[in-house]
Scaffold this active site. Structure first.
Site, short mmCIF file in Angstrom:
data_model
loop_
_atom_site.label_atom_id
_atom_site.label_comp_id
_atom_site.label_asym_id
_atom_site.label_seq_id
_atom_site.Cartn_x
_atom_site.Cartn_y
_atom_site.Cartn_z
N ASN A 50 0.54 18.94 -20.33
CA ASN A 50 0.01 17.30 -21.97
C ASN A 50 0.43 18.28 -22.65
OD1 ASN A 50 -0.63 14.85 -21.56
ND2 ASN A 50 -1.66 15.60 -19.70
N LYS A 67 3.68 11.66 -11.20
CA LYS A 67 2.73 10.94 -11.85
C LYS A 67 3.10 9.46 -12.03
CE LYS A 67 0.02 13.42 -14.28
NZ LYS A 67 -0.77 13.86 -16.05
N HIS A 118 0.47 15.77 -26.32
CA HIS A 118 0.22 14.60 -25.69
C HIS A 118 -0.94 14.58 -26.01
CE1 HIS A 118 3.62 16.01 -23.14
NE2 HIS A 118 4.29 14.65 -22.96
N ARG A 175 0.38 -1.29 0.12
CA ARG A 175 0.32 0.29 -0.03
C ARG A 175 0.85 0.79 -0.26
NH1 ARG A 175 -2.93 -2.99 3.91
NH2 ARG A 175 -4.97 -4.46 2.88
N LYS A 224 7.29 22.85 -14.14
CA LYS A 224 7.23 21.85 -14.28
C LYS A 224 6.52 21.79 -12.37
CE LYS A 224 5.90 16.82 -14.41
NZ LYS A 224 6.01 15.69 -14.84
N GLU A 247 9.88 17.46 -25.66
CA GLU A 247 9.79 18.10 -23.43
C GLU A 247 9.92 19.19 -23.56
OE1 GLU A 247 6.78 16.77 -22.96
OE2 GLU A 247 7.09 13.97 -22.47
N HIS A 282 -0.31 11.01 -27.94
CA HIS A 282 -1.21 9.31 -27.04
C HIS A 282 -1.70 8.58 -28.15
CE1 HIS A 282 -0.98 10.97 -22.87
NE2 HIS A 282 0.43 10.52 -23.51
N ARG A 325 -2.33 21.13 -14.20
CA ARG A 325 -1.40 20.67 -14.28
C ARG A 325 -1.32 20.08 -16.14
NH1 ARG A 325 1.48 15.78 -10.83
NH2 ARG A 325 2.78 15.51 -12.47
N GLU A 339 -4.29 16.88 -10.80
CA GLU A 339 -4.03 17.77 -12.68
C GLU A 339 -6.09 18.20 -11.77
OE1 GLU A 339 -2.45 15.84 -15.75
OE2 GLU A 339 -4.58 15.95 -16.67
N HIS A 386 8.04 8.15 -27.41
CA HIS A 386 6.86 8.82 -27.13
C HIS A 386 7.35 10.55 -27.60
CE1 HIS A 386 4.84 10.73 -23.64
NE2 HIS A 386 5.60 11.27 -23.22
P1 NAD Z 1 12.39 4.90 -22.01
O1 NAD Z 1 12.25 4.91 -20.72
O2 NAD Z 1 12.38 3.77 -22.82
O3 NAD Z 1 14.05 5.41 -22.67
C1 NAD Z 1 14.50 4.76 -23.82
C2 NAD Z 1 15.76 4.38 -24.15
O4 NAD Z 1 16.77 4.80 -23.52
C3 NAD Z 1 15.08 2.79 -23.53
O5 NAD Z 1 15.67 1.92 -24.16
C4 NAD Z 1 16.36 3.26 -22.45
O6 NAD Z 1 17.00 1.91 -21.83
C5 NAD Z 1 17.29 3.40 -22.70
N1 NAD Z 1 18.36 4.63 -22.36
C6 NAD Z 1 18.64 4.96 -21.48
N2 NAD Z 1 18.69 6.30 -20.57
C7 NAD Z 1 19.87 5.89 -20.67
C8 NAD Z 1 21.59 6.46 -20.92
N3 NAD Z 1 22.29 6.62 -20.08
N4 NAD Z 1 21.83 5.20 -22.38
C9 NAD Z 1 21.81 5.02 -22.83
N5 NAD Z 1 20.37 4.39 -23.17
C10 NAD Z 1 19.59 4.81 -21.81
O7 NAD Z 1 12.03 6.87 -22.61
P2 NAD Z 1 11.89 8.03 -22.13
O8 NAD Z 1 12.05 9.47 -23.19
O9 NAD Z 1 12.93 8.07 -20.86
O10 NAD Z 1 10.47 8.09 -21.91
C11 NAD Z 1 9.19 8.34 -22.17
C12 NAD Z 1 8.43 7.73 -21.02
O11 NAD Z 1 8.41 8.88 -20.41
C13 NAD Z 1 6.65 7.08 -21.07
O12 NAD Z 1 6.10 5.89 -20.99
C14 NAD Z 1 6.00 8.47 -21.26
O13 NAD Z 1 4.78 8.06 -20.80
C15 NAD Z 1 6.56 8.43 -19.77
N6 NAD Z 1 6.71 9.62 -19.52
C16 NAD Z 1 6.22 9.99 -17.68
C17 NAD Z 1 5.82 11.31 -17.26
C18 NAD Z 1 4.96 11.42 -15.85
O14 NAD Z 1 5.03 12.19 -15.50
N7 NAD Z 1 5.14 9.80 -15.44
C19 NAD Z 1 6.21 12.22 -18.35
C20 NAD Z 1 6.39 12.40 -19.57
C21 NAD Z 1 6.76 10.89 -19.79
N1 GLY Z 2 3.80 14.59 -17.91
C1 GLY Z 2 2.57 15.39 -17.42
C2 GLY Z 2 2.61 15.68 -16.09
O1 GLY Z 2 3.41 15.39 -15.36
O2 GLY Z 2 1.30 16.01 -15.71
#
Ligand code: NAD
Ligand code: GLY
Length: 357
Positions: free
Chosen positions: A239, A137, A242, A115, A221, A179, A246, A235, A231, A259
Site C-alpha cells: 500500500n 483482493k 496508497h 456464496r 507481490k 505500480e 486513496h 501485506r 493483510e 489510480h
Molecule cells: P481500469 O480498469 O479503469 O482501466 C483503465 C482504462 O483502460 C479503462 O478505460 C479501460 O476500459 C481501459 N482498458 C483496459 N484494458 C485496455 C486495453 N488493453 N486497451 C485499451 N483500453 C483498455 O484501471 P486500472 O488502472 O487497470 O485499475 C485500477 C483499479 O484497480 C482501481 O479501481 C484500483 O483500486 C484497483 N486496484 C486493485 C488492486 C487489488 O489488489 N485488487 C490493486 C491495485 C489497484
Molecule cells: N494492491 C495492494 C494489495 O494487493 O494488497
C-alpha cells in the site's frame, strides 16, 4: 502464487487470449461468464469467447460501463443480473477481461454469487497485470471511501497477455508504471534501479522490458501475499503511496485522477514523510520523485484543503486505535507500517501540494 490448496499460476506471455491450452485452469463442463467493459469488450471479447468454446458448454458475457466512477453497487448488480438471467450455477466460472476495475468488480461478484464461484483474471492493463489481478483482493468503492466494500477471493489462474497492452492508451500505461515503480522502494532496490535504466524501453512497450517488469512485479507481490494473504500486517507494504493516493482519488471524485496517478503523488508524499521521520535518505526520495516525473506522472498533490486530506485518510483501512498508519520506507528496498501524527502529515501535504502559478 503459493497459497496451499488455493495456489495458482500467473501466466505471462504473448498471444495467450487465443491459446487457452497455454494456461492450466480447472477443467469445466459448466458454463462461463465473461465480465468485461464497453472499451475492452469490442477489442478482445470475441477472441476470448471463441477460445473458451471448447472449454465450456455455454459462454455468456456481460459488458459493464467503463470507469472508476462505475466501480459501485449498481455495476456489481449488473453482473448478478447477467448470471441469474443466464441461469448460471455454482460451477460457472467468471472470466474478468479488463483492467483493475473489471477485475475487482468481477472478483467481488465471484466471491458473492451463490456464496462463491471460481473466477479467472485476464488483466488487460499494465496496472492490472502487475498488481490488481494477483492476490485475491476484490472490492467496489463507497461514496465515502475507496475499496470499502469487498472480499478476499483468490482467482484460479491469472493470464497476462502482453499483446493486449498494445491498445492501451499512453496515460494508462504510465499509470500502470506507477505500480511497477512501487515495488523497488518497498522490496527490491535493484529492481528500482533496473526500472530507472529501462524506463524508456517500458514507455516504448518493448516486449522484453514489459515481460521483466510484469514478471518481477508479480513475483514480489506473490511472495508478500503468500506470507500474509489477509493483510494481518506485512501485506500492507503493498500500500505504499496508497493512503495519500486513496485520499486524492476520493477527494477529487473517483475517476478524475487515475489510480496509478494518485499513487504516484502518494508515493512522493509517503517518501517525504519517511525522510521527515529520519527513516529514509533524501537522495532516495529524490530519485523516486525524478523517476515518476520522467514517467509523466504527477509528483505534486492536488490542492485539496489540507484538512480534507486528514479527514479522508481517517477512513484508511490500516488505521488502528485512532491513529492513521502509513506505509513508509525504512531505507532503500524496505517498507514498514508506521503511524505519523497529524501535525507532521499536514506539513508533508503542504510541502507536496501543487502550487498554482
Ligand atoms: P481500469 O480498469 O479503469 O482501466 C483503465 C482504462 O483502460 C479503462 O478505460 C479501460 O476500459 C481501459 N482498458 C483496459 N484494458 C485496455 C486495453 N488493453 N486497451 C485499451 N483500453 C483498455 O484501471 P486500472 O488502472 O487497470 O485499475 C485500477 C483499479 O484497480 C482501481 O479501481 C484500483 O483500486 C484497483 N486496484 C486493485 C488492486 C487489488 O489488489 N485488487 C490493486 C491495485 C489497484
Ligand atoms: N494492491 C495492494 C494489495 O494487493 O494488497
Amino acid at each position: 502464487m503459493d497459497l496451499g490448496e488455493r495456489s495458482y499460476d500467473v501466466v505471462i506471455g504473448c498471444g495467450l487470449l487465443d491459446e487457452p491450452s497455454a494456461w492450466r485452469s480447472p477443467a469445466s463442463d459448466a458454463s462461463a461468464m465473461i465480465v468485461s467493459n464497453s472499451t475492452v469488450a469490442p477489442l478482445y471479447l470475441e477472441r476470448l469467447a471463441r477460445s473458451l468454446q471448447g472449454r465450456h458448454y455455454r459462454v455468456h458475457s456481460v459488458e459493464l460501463p467503463d470507469g472508476e466512477q462505475h466501480k459501485d453497487w449498481s455495476t456489481l448488480n449488473k453482473v448478478f443480473d447477467a448470471l441469474l438471467d443466464a441461469r448460471c450455477e455454482r460451477a460457472t466460472t467468471l472470466y474478468a477481461l479488463g483492467g483493475g476495475v473489471v477485475g475487482d468488480v468481477a472478483g467481488f461478484a465471484a466471491a458473492c454469487f451463490m456464496r462463491g464461484v471460481p473466477y479467472i483474471q485476464l488483466p488487460t492493463t499494465l496496472l492490472a497485470q502487475v498488481d490488481s489481478s494477483v492476490g485475491g483482493k476484490t472490492a467496489i468503492n463507497h461514496a465515502l471511501g475507496k475499496n470499502m466494500i469487498g472480499a478476499f477471493h483468490q482467482p484460479r489462474v491469472v493470464v497476462c497477455d502482453l499483446d493486449t497492452l498494445s491498445t492501451l492508451p499512453d496515460r494508462e500505461l504510465r499509470a500502470g508504471l506507477a505500480e511497477v515503480i512501487k515495488y523497488g522502494p518497498i522490496a527490491d532496490w535493484a529492481f528500482f534501479e533496473w526500472t530507472e535504466r529501462h524506463l524508456d524501453d517500458l514507455l516504448a512497450r518493448e516486449r522484453p522490458a514489459l515481460l521483466h517488469a510484469v514478471g518481477r512485479s508479480c513475483e514480489i507481490k506473490a511472495d508478500i501475499v503468500a506470507r500474509d494473504e489477509r493483510e494481518g500486517g506485512l501485506r500492507a507494504v503493498l500500500n505504499f503511496g496508497h493512503t495519500f493516493g486513496h485520499a486524492i482519488e476520493a477527494g477529487l471524485g473517483f475517476g478524475t485522477w487515475l489510480h496509478g496517478e494518485a499513487v504516484a503523488a502518494g508515493m512522493v508524499m509517503a517518501a517525504a514523510l519517511s525522510v521527515r521521520l529520519g527513516m529514509l535518505d533524501s537522495e532516495a526520495a529524490a530519485r523516486l520523485t525524478s523517476l515518476l516525473a520522467r514517467c509523466g506522472l504527477p509528483v505534486q498533490a492536488p490542492a485539496l484543503a489540507i484538512e480534507r486530506y486528514i479527514e479522508l485518510m481517517r477512513l484508511d483501512k490500516k488505521r488502528r486505535d485512532g491513529e492513521t498508519r502509513f506505509t513508509l520506507l525504512e531505507g532503500r528496498g524496505r517498507a514498514v507500517i508506521h503511524p505519523a501524527d497529524d501535525a507532521l502529515v499536514r506539513e508533508v501535504v503542504a510541502q507536496t501540494i501543487r502550487r498554482s502559478t
